[in-house]
Design a protein around this motif. Structure first.
Motif, PDB file in Angstrom:
ATOM      1  N   UNK A 330       0.833  -1.051  -0.165  1.00  0.00           N
ATOM      2  CA  UNK A 330       0.411   0.358  -0.242  1.00  0.00           C
ATOM      3  C   UNK A 330       0.610   1.072  -0.196  1.00  0.00           C
ATOM      4  N   UNK A 331       0.329   2.129  -0.338  1.00  0.00           N
ATOM      5  CA  UNK A 331       1.115   3.626  -0.533  1.00  0.00           C
ATOM      6  C   UNK A 331       0.208   4.647   0.789  1.00  0.00           C
ATOM      7  N   UNK A 332       0.819   5.507   1.453  1.00  0.00           N
ATOM      8  CA  UNK A 332       0.212   6.398   2.161  1.00  0.00           C
ATOM      9  C   UNK A 332       1.085   7.783   1.827  1.00  0.00           C
ATOM     10  N   UNK A 333       0.396   8.618   2.443  1.00  0.00           N
ATOM     11  CA  UNK A 333       1.079   9.780   2.120  1.00  0.00           C
ATOM     12  C   UNK A 333       1.883  10.187   3.894  1.00  0.00           C
ATOM     13  N   UNK A 340      -1.077  17.417  -5.387  1.00  0.00           N
ATOM     14  CA  UNK A 340      -1.177  17.661  -7.258  1.00  0.00           C
ATOM     15  C   UNK A 340      -0.691  16.590  -8.271  1.00  0.00           C
ATOM     16  N   UNK A 341      -0.168  15.489  -7.408  1.00  0.00           N
ATOM     17  CA  UNK A 341       1.009  14.704  -8.847  1.00  0.00           C
ATOM     18  C   UNK A 341       0.974  13.338  -8.466  1.00  0.00           C
ATOM     19  N   UNK A 342       1.450  12.406  -9.306  1.00  0.00           N
ATOM     20  CA  UNK A 342       1.953  10.963  -8.562  1.00  0.00           C
ATOM     21  C   UNK A 342       3.026  10.480  -9.802  1.00  0.00           C
ATOM     22  N   UNK A 343       4.137  10.689  -9.561  1.00  0.00           N
ATOM     23  CA  UNK A 343       5.526  10.004 -10.826  1.00  0.00           C
ATOM     24  C   UNK A 343       6.358   9.421 -10.444  1.00  0.00           C
ATOM     25  N   UNK A 344       6.338   8.300 -11.332  1.00  0.00           N
ATOM     26  CA  UNK A 344       6.649   7.030 -11.951  1.00  0.00           C
ATOM     27  C   UNK A 344       5.143   6.028 -11.720  1.00  0.00           C
ATOM     28  N   UNK A 345       4.294   6.836 -11.820  1.00  0.00           N
ATOM     29  CA  UNK A 345       2.918   5.881 -11.597  1.00  0.00           C
ATOM     30  C   UNK A 345       3.244   4.856 -13.001  1.00  0.00           C
ATOM     31  N   UNK A 346       3.479   4.786 -14.385  1.00  0.00           N
ATOM     32  CA  UNK A 346       4.274   4.161 -15.305  1.00  0.00           C
ATOM     33  C   UNK A 346       4.749   2.834 -15.294  1.00  0.00           C
ATOM     34  N   UNK A 347       5.243   2.973 -14.254  1.00  0.00           N
ATOM     35  CA  UNK A 347       5.854   2.093 -13.531  1.00  0.00           C
ATOM     36  C   UNK A 347       5.539   0.966 -13.234  1.00  0.00           C
ATOM     37  N   UNK A 379      -3.468   4.248  -2.477  1.00  0.00           N
ATOM     38  CA  UNK A 379      -3.778   2.787  -3.222  1.00  0.00           C
ATOM     39  C   UNK A 379      -2.494   1.438  -3.392  1.00  0.00           C
ATOM     40  N   UNK A 380      -2.639   1.012  -4.267  1.00  0.00           N
ATOM     41  CA  UNK A 380      -1.888  -0.328  -3.783  1.00  0.00           C
ATOM     42  C   UNK A 380      -1.426  -1.115  -4.933  1.00  0.00           C
ATOM     43  N   UNK A 381      -0.375  -2.284  -4.623  1.00  0.00           N
ATOM     44  CA  UNK A 381      -0.134  -2.853  -6.193  1.00  0.00           C
ATOM     45  C   UNK A 381      -0.219  -3.945  -5.848  1.00  0.00           C
ATOM     46  N   UNK A 399       8.231   1.290  -4.493  1.00  0.00           N
ATOM     47  CA  UNK A 399       8.607   2.035  -3.792  1.00  0.00           C
ATOM     48  C   UNK A 399       8.745   3.476  -3.317  1.00  0.00           C
ATOM     49  N   UNK A 400      10.182   3.339  -3.360  1.00  0.00           N
ATOM     50  CA  UNK A 400      11.223   4.378  -4.037  1.00  0.00           C
ATOM     51  C   UNK A 400      10.884   5.207  -4.950  1.00  0.00           C
ATOM     52  N   UNK A 401      10.571   4.415  -6.045  1.00  0.00           N
ATOM     53  CA  UNK A 401      10.617   5.049  -7.742  1.00  0.00           C
ATOM     54  C   UNK A 401       9.420   5.973  -7.614  1.00  0.00           C
ATOM     55  N   UNK A 402       8.138   5.299  -7.053  1.00  0.00           N
ATOM     56  CA  UNK A 402       6.759   5.998  -7.319  1.00  0.00           C
ATOM     57  C   UNK A 402       6.052   7.830  -6.344  1.00  0.00           C
TER      58      UNK A 402
END
Length: 407
Positions: A330-333, A340-347, A379-381, A399-402
């Motif tokens: 899971x992701x957390x703030x 405002x943005x999520x970077x590298x979600x395309x990974x 969110x999660x993967x 986790x480090x890239x997103x």
């Protein structure tokens, strides 16, 4: 075959819709809760019945009048809050169920603690909390955990490290925290306090048929930084010590026997201190946080589907030995603000050969904050692989890239 589902649980409905053996499903839900849940198309013959099933003394009378002479082949609890009602109806209809004692203790942490104490299971020191003074009396200079005895999703849990935090934690605990899957007027807030255990956390999952374990698994857990009660990752199966596994399964066997468990899915949570498993809680419902998906992936059978088959008295097929590793992450703030943005979600798409599923659960422009319950995660993967060490490397890389940009 006709199934009655108590609690409009999307994952169960999707599974039921994909079962060729099922002709129709009757769904029972509180109208207030129904209005809070996501709307979606149900691709099977179904009937929606509005009925309060939490703390409703007339539930059985009301639901029988609704279903009339419709044949029901199995009763499934969709949520933890629907376990007692599902058991009551299943027993009335002579269908597989967890049993009255289990339905009672597996849905209330206070009752479960008292039962664990009675049958000498290893469990934390605890106290029922009726007042602020009770909390002060329990505190002995070491960390303690204040938690609701009748709630889920890590809602309302406070870790208290020193005496100065007690009053604020107690005050905040009394503030109502709304949930999607239960109407607030159906439950009163009840609290217990227990000693904090510093070990690492695992859970154990079981399919039980007529009082006998037919499937078992151990899951390793990761908690959120500074709020470890909020789970941020699940590893299936856990890379566990065989002695610890035997001790866990032995205690669950004793619990099943003493609680007269019939047919059910069980999800227990443990802390491991100095290689000794200590039982934190146990529920008689499908594990949340996509653990059931991870089990299905790792053991190569449909965990939820085979549970449904058990509950309708059909033959079922399970694999007892894992074939791969699966991690739910899971992701957390890390701070409060506007996403405002999520970077590298395309990974997550780039590595789709090992990604089973992924989803963002907070929209751009939403206010986010460090999690206070499982509902607050971003969110999660879900990722799987044959080699555990390689899977960890890929999980950590993602986790480090997103990155989440919060303003």
């Amino acid at each position: 075959m006709n199934i009655l589902l108590i609690g409009k649980n999307k994952a169960f409905i999707e599974e039921i819709c994909n079962m060729s053996e099922v002709n129709s499903v009757v769904i029972i839900e509180s109208e207030n809760v129904y209005n809070n849940l996501d709307k979606y198309v149900i691709s099977i013959s179904h009937e929606m019945i509005y009925c309060e099933y939490v703390n409703n003394d007339k539930f059985l009378e009301e639901v029988i009048s609704y279903i009339g002479d419709t044949r029901i082949d199995g009763v499934i609890p969709g949520f933890e809050y629907s376990v007692p009602a599902a058991n009551e109806l299943a027993e009335y209809l002579g269908l597989p169920s967890v049993g009255k004692k289990g339905a009672d203790i597996f849905t209330n942490k206070k009752k479960f603690r008292e039962f664990s104490e009675k049958i000498n299971l290893k469990h934390p020191r605890f106290l029922n909390i009726k007042s602020l003074e009770d909390l002060y009396d329990f505190f002995e200079g070491k960390k303690i955990v204040l938690k609701p005895s009748n709630r889920q999703a890590s809602i309302g849990i406070y870790i208290i490290s020193n005496q100065d935090e007690i009053r604020d934690a107690y005050r905040d605990a009394l503030i109502v925290k709304n949930e999607k899957t239960v109407a607030e007027d159906r439950l009163e807030w009840e609290y217990i306090v227990e000693e904090y255990l510093a070990g690492y956390e695992v859970s154990s999952e079981y399919l039980v048929k007529d009082g006998e374990i037919v499937f078992k698994n151990i899951t390793l857990k990761e908690g959120a930084e500074n709020q470890e009660c909020i789970e941020m990752a699940h590893h299936v199966p856990a890379m566990e010590d065989s002695n610890i596994e035997r001790a866990i399964h032995s205690q669950i066997n004793k619990l099943i026997e003493e609680a007269d468990v019939g047919t059910a899915v069980l999800h227990a949570e443990w802390k491991i201190e100095e290689n000794i498993p200590i039982l934190i809680e146990c529920a008689a419902r499908m594990p949340g946080d996509f653990i059931s998906n991870a089990i299905s992936s790792s053991y190569n059978f449909n965990f939820r589907k085979e549970y449904i088959k058990m509950m309708v008295g059909c033959s079922f097929e399970i694999n007892k030995y894992y074939q791969r590793y699966t991690i739910v992450q899971f992701f957390h703030a890390e701070k409060s603000g506007i996403l405002s943005k999520v970077k590298n979600l395309n990974l997550l798409v780039k590595h789709e050969e090992s990604i089973l599923a992924h989803k963002m659960t907070k929209d751009i422009g939403s206010f986010v904050a460090p999690p206070k319950s499982s509902w607050d995660r971003l969110g999660y993967f879900i990722i799987c692989g044959e080699m555990y060490e390689d899977l960890l490397l890929k999980k950590n890389y993602l986790c480090k890239s997103i990155k989440f940009v919060i303003l």
